[in-house]
Design a protein around this motif. Structure first.
Motif, PDB file in Angstrom:
ATOM      1  N   UNK A 113       0.786  -1.153  -0.053  1.00  0.00           N
ATOM      2  CA  UNK A 113      -0.060  -0.025  -0.021  1.00  0.00           C
ATOM      3  C   UNK A 113       0.874   1.086  -0.119  1.00  0.00           C
ATOM      4  N   UNK A 114       1.965   1.127   0.699  1.00  0.00           N
ATOM      5  CA  UNK A 114       2.889   2.429   0.787  1.00  0.00           C
ATOM      6  C   UNK A 114       3.446   2.763  -0.671  1.00  0.00           C
ATOM      7  N   UNK A 115       3.568   1.585  -1.282  1.00  0.00           N
ATOM      8  CA  UNK A 115       4.220   1.756  -2.707  1.00  0.00           C
ATOM      9  C   UNK A 115       3.162   2.268  -3.715  1.00  0.00           C
ATOM     10  N   UNK A 116       2.020   2.286  -3.381  1.00  0.00           N
ATOM     11  CA  UNK A 116       0.840   2.824  -4.100  1.00  0.00           C
ATOM     12  C   UNK A 116       0.600   4.125  -3.825  1.00  0.00           C
ATOM     13  N   UNK A 117       0.910   4.558  -2.343  1.00  0.00           N
ATOM     14  CA  UNK A 117       0.662   5.856  -1.826  1.00  0.00           C
ATOM     15  C   UNK A 117       1.581   6.948  -2.090  1.00  0.00           C
ATOM     16  N   UNK A 118       2.996   6.350  -2.305  1.00  0.00           N
ATOM     17  CA  UNK A 118       4.126   7.223  -2.774  1.00  0.00           C
ATOM     18  C   UNK A 118       3.901   8.021  -4.136  1.00  0.00           C
ATOM     19  N   UNK A 119       4.255   9.013  -4.349  1.00  0.00           N
ATOM     20  CA  UNK A 119       4.393   9.622  -5.634  1.00  0.00           C
ATOM     21  C   UNK A 119       5.292   9.236  -6.648  1.00  0.00           C
ATOM     22  N   UNK A 120       6.332   8.758  -6.178  1.00  0.00           N
ATOM     23  CA  UNK A 120       7.652   8.188  -6.913  1.00  0.00           C
ATOM     24  C   UNK A 120       7.407   6.718  -7.413  1.00  0.00           C
ATOM     25  N   UNK A 121       6.317   6.034  -6.873  1.00  0.00           N
ATOM     26  CA  UNK A 121       6.476   4.711  -7.286  1.00  0.00           C
ATOM     27  C   UNK A 121       4.919   4.355  -7.661  1.00  0.00           C
ATOM     28  N   UNK A 122       3.994   4.990  -7.433  1.00  0.00           N
ATOM     29  CA  UNK A 122       2.520   4.612  -8.079  1.00  0.00           C
ATOM     30  C   UNK A 122       2.386   4.907  -9.380  1.00  0.00           C
ATOM     31  N   UNK A 123       1.671   3.890 -10.032  1.00  0.00           N
ATOM     32  CA  UNK A 123       1.490   4.283 -11.587  1.00  0.00           C
ATOM     33  C   UNK A 123       0.368   5.374 -11.946  1.00  0.00           C
ATOM     34  N   UNK A 124      -0.498   5.700 -10.886  1.00  0.00           N
ATOM     35  CA  UNK A 124      -1.587   6.575 -11.049  1.00  0.00           C
ATOM     36  C   UNK A 124      -1.844   7.656  -9.983  1.00  0.00           C
ATOM     37  N   UNK A 128      -3.092   6.691  -6.379  1.00  0.00           N
ATOM     38  CA  UNK A 128      -2.350   7.149  -5.236  1.00  0.00           C
ATOM     39  C   UNK A 128      -3.145   8.108  -4.134  1.00  0.00           C
ATOM     40  N   UNK A 129      -4.181   9.018  -4.696  1.00  0.00           N
ATOM     41  CA  UNK A 129      -5.132   9.769  -3.961  1.00  0.00           C
ATOM     42  C   UNK A 129      -6.062   8.438  -3.246  1.00  0.00           C
ATOM     43  N   UNK A 130      -6.707   7.563  -3.747  1.00  0.00           N
ATOM     44  CA  UNK A 130      -7.469   6.722  -3.297  1.00  0.00           C
ATOM     45  C   UNK A 130      -6.593   6.132  -2.182  1.00  0.00           C
ATOM     46  N   UNK A 131      -5.677   5.671  -2.530  1.00  0.00           N
ATOM     47  CA  UNK A 131      -4.739   4.844  -1.359  1.00  0.00           C
ATOM     48  C   UNK A 131      -4.392   5.628  -0.137  1.00  0.00           C
ATOM     49  N   UNK A 132      -4.168   6.811  -0.373  1.00  0.00           N
ATOM     50  CA  UNK A 132      -3.726   7.632   0.666  1.00  0.00           C
ATOM     51  C   UNK A 132      -4.945   8.073   1.597  1.00  0.00           C
ATOM     52  N   UNK A 133      -6.171   8.188   0.898  1.00  0.00           N
ATOM     53  CA  UNK A 133      -7.366   8.582   1.863  1.00  0.00           C
ATOM     54  C   UNK A 133      -7.695   7.120   2.581  1.00  0.00           C
ATOM     55  N   UNK A 134      -7.456   5.891   2.034  1.00  0.00           N
ATOM     56  CA  UNK A 134      -7.878   4.748   2.888  1.00  0.00           C
ATOM     57  C   UNK A 134      -6.882   4.737   3.989  1.00  0.00           C
ATOM     58  N   UNK A 135      -5.749   4.942   3.777  1.00  0.00           N
ATOM     59  CA  UNK A 135      -4.583   4.977   4.837  1.00  0.00           C
ATOM     60  C   UNK A 135      -5.269   6.062   5.958  1.00  0.00           C
ATOM     61  N   UNK A 136      -5.529   7.084   5.548  1.00  0.00           N
ATOM     62  CA  UNK A 136      -6.095   8.233   6.571  1.00  0.00           C
ATOM     63  C   UNK A 136      -7.297   7.633   7.362  1.00  0.00           C
ATOM     64  N   UNK A 137      -8.182   7.098   6.686  1.00  0.00           N
ATOM     65  CA  UNK A 137      -9.499   6.439   7.273  1.00  0.00           C
ATOM     66  C   UNK A 137      -9.082   5.305   8.060  1.00  0.00           C
ATOM     67  N   UNK A 138      -8.251   4.435   7.800  1.00  0.00           N
ATOM     68  CA  UNK A 138      -7.793   3.066   8.783  1.00  0.00           C
ATOM     69  C   UNK A 138      -7.130   4.022   9.984  1.00  0.00           C
ATOM     70  N   UNK A 139      -6.160   4.548   9.858  1.00  0.00           N
ATOM     71  CA  UNK A 139      -5.570   5.239  11.065  1.00  0.00           C
ATOM     72  C   UNK A 139      -6.053   6.443  11.674  1.00  0.00           C
TER      73      UNK A 139
END
Length: 290
Positions: A113-124, A128-139
């Motif tokens: 999930x961190x690879x998808x949330x990072x700007x320099x490794x995510x393909x889209x 990236x925005x969706x994964x970051x918001x998901x992590x925000x909701x969880x934590x």
């Protein structure tokens, strides 16, 4: 010679005064900064006073409360296992197992999930925005709340505690891992990709060696922190030493409460010592000695 020196000092003084007058506007503080320096402390004090008034906090309650605290401390001395030493040790081991499994599962989930949330490794960027918001909701949901949820889902016991820690830490570790990934240098990855290594090899040999010490230190810290968290969530029925602590408090066996607290402190101190050694070994330098 003295006259020449005096003239030189006078000329220098005049030149410094001229430079100061020319750049006085740059040296002077703007009114916005002055207002902030005055208004920020005043606003903080005012907000604190309002919070005390709004919560109806009475400082007169402190003195009677200190008396009750002294009474509880007297009941805790001397600490005693009360014939339940084996039970307490088993519960402490259960707490450590909950913390270990929860941290391990969270690490396995947070890494991709961190690879998808990072700007320099995510393909889209959308991904990236969706994964970051998901992590925000969880934590954004505390571990104790997750424990209450999973106690209702899977029932009482350590399994609920493992799930609660795993889900809660996935959000926190995912955010920290992604920030560490974004702070890496792109040169190593670009070199590997340019030589025909591909994107995944670039991440494996160009990115992972840079973030591994940081990530390992964060994992070890979370394991130490989760030992305390597993104690708290045990109070709501998620297993571990917290369940025994809650039971002894309920029955007013404060000598056994003191023994359990000392047992928890010893476990946390041991984990902190071992984690420090492991962090130093991973980073590659010896810990500083006092």
């Amino acid at each position: 010679m003295s006259g020449v020196g005096t003239a030189s000092r006078a000329a220098f003084g005049e030149e410094a005064a001229a430079v100061l007058a020319r750049h006085r506007a740059l040296l002077a503080k703007p009114w916005q900064r002055r207002a902030f320096e005055i208004g920020a402390p005043v606003g903080l004090v005012g907000l604190s006073v309002f919070a005390i008034w709004w919560l109806d906090i009475s400082f007169a309650q402190i003195w009677p409360g200190l008396g009750e605290l002294v009474k509880f401390v007297r009941l805790m001395i001397p600490p005693s296992a009360g014939g339940h030493l084996q039970l307490f040790l088993r519960a402490m081991g259960e707490t450590l197992a909950i913390a270990f499994l929860g941290t391990l599962i969270a690490t396995c989930l947070a890494t991709p999930l961190s690879l998808l949330a990072a700007q320099n490794t995510t393909p889209s960027r959308v991904l990236q925005f969706a994964v970051r918001r998901l992590l925000d909701v969880i934590r954004g949901i505390d571990t104790l709340i997750w424990a209450l949820v999973f106690v209702g889902v899977v029932g009482l016991g350590p399994f609920a505690g493992v799930l609660a820690i795993a889900v809660s830490d996935t959000g926190s570790l995912g955010k920290l891992f992604s920030e560490a990934i974004e702070a890496t240098s792109a040169r190593e990855r670009e070199t590997i990709v340019a030589s025909g290594g591909g994107a995944w090899l670039g991440i494996r040999f160009g990115l992972v060696p840079q973030v591994l010490p940081i990530i390992a230190g964060q994992i070890l810290y979370f394991f130490e922190s989760n030992t305390r968290s597993a104690t708290i969530i045990g109070i709501v029925g998620a297993g571990g030493i917290g369940l025994q602590l809650s039971e002894q408090i309920r029955t007013y066996d404060f000598d056994q409460v003191a023994f359990i607290v000392l047992l928890i402190l010893a476990a946390v101190a041991t984990i902190d010592f071992v984690s420090g050694k492991l962090r130093s070994a991973i980073i590659g330098r010896r810990p500083a000695t006092a």
